[in-house]
Design a protein around this motif. Structure first.
Motif, PDB file in Angstrom:
ATOM      1  N   LEU A  74      -1.086  56.170  15.988  1.00 59.03           N
ATOM      2  CA  LEU A  74       0.015  55.845  16.899  1.00 59.03           C
ATOM      3  C   LEU A  74       0.328  57.066  17.745  1.00 59.03           C
ATOM      4  O   LEU A  74       0.300  58.187  17.257  1.00 59.03           O
ATOM      5  CB  LEU A  74       1.279  55.458  16.102  1.00 59.03           C
ATOM      6  N   HIS A  87       0.865  56.375  11.685  1.00 56.42           N
ATOM      7  CA  HIS A  87       1.276  57.653  12.257  1.00 56.42           C
ATOM      8  C   HIS A  87       0.523  58.799  11.580  1.00 56.42           C
ATOM      9  O   HIS A  87      -0.036  59.676  12.237  1.00 56.42           O
ATOM     10  CB  HIS A  87       2.781  57.813  12.093  1.00 56.42           C
ATOM     11  N   LYS A  88       0.478  58.765  10.238  1.00 54.99           N
ATOM     12  CA  LYS A  88      -0.211  59.833   9.500  1.00 54.99           C
ATOM     13  C   LYS A  88      -1.710  59.848   9.793  1.00 54.99           C
ATOM     14  O   LYS A  88      -2.347  60.900   9.716  1.00 54.99           O
ATOM     15  CB  LYS A  88      -0.017  59.648   7.987  1.00 54.99           C
TER      16      LYS A  88
END
Ligand code: HEM
Length: 117
Positions: free
Chosen positions: A116, A111-112
């Motif tokens: 995603l 995510h970071k």
């Protein structure tokens, strides 16, 4: 089959995991620069802090991953080896927790990294 109960168990798990990573054509190049005698105790600290609560790891685990040229395929392969290594050596509550935490941290890292949606 053993449970994960002490730091020696974590060392066994992590050593067996990286033996797989180093033989994996997709992942090995990303670890070619790693100073293993330095890196391994840091990883033992990380997992001891998560699974045994000994607070030996006090850094930000994401920083070293910020600039790696990785894709979701790399994370999926990393997780496959991690889960297989856990299952080959351990059972029980901490073994399940190790797999769950690896999955959730891999999700946070991706995510970071903007991998995603
Ligand atoms: C695509 C997947 C991954 C790759 C290619 C990868 C690769 C690396 C590399 C190259 C380092 C730096 C080693 C060094 O120079 O000292 C590192 C450090 C580390 N990795 Fe990963 N990693 C991956 C996923 C993960 C995941 C999912 C976790 C946690 C569950 C994790 C936990 C750590 C930790 C704790 C460190 C040490 C950071 C520090 O120095 O404090 N990695 N990783």
């Amino acid at each position: 089959m053993k449970q994960i109960l002490e730091r020696g168990d974590i060392a066994l798990l992590i050593d067996a995991f990286y033996a797989k990573v180093k033989q994996d054509d997709l992942l090995a190049p990303l670890f070619s620069h790693v100073d293993w005698p330095h890196h391994l105790p840091v990883i033992y600290d990380f997992w001891s802090s998560i699974l045994l609560g000994d607070q030996s790891y006090k850094r930000n685990p994401f920083e070293k991953h910020r600039d790696l040229p990785v894709t979701p395929a790399h994370f999926n392969r990393w997780l496959l080896h991690f889960e297989r290594t856990v299952d080959e050596h351990f059972e029980g509550e901490k073994a399940e927790e190790a797999k769950q935490r690896a999955n959730s941290i891999a999700g946070i890292f991706q995510h970071k990294l903007g991998l995603l949606k």
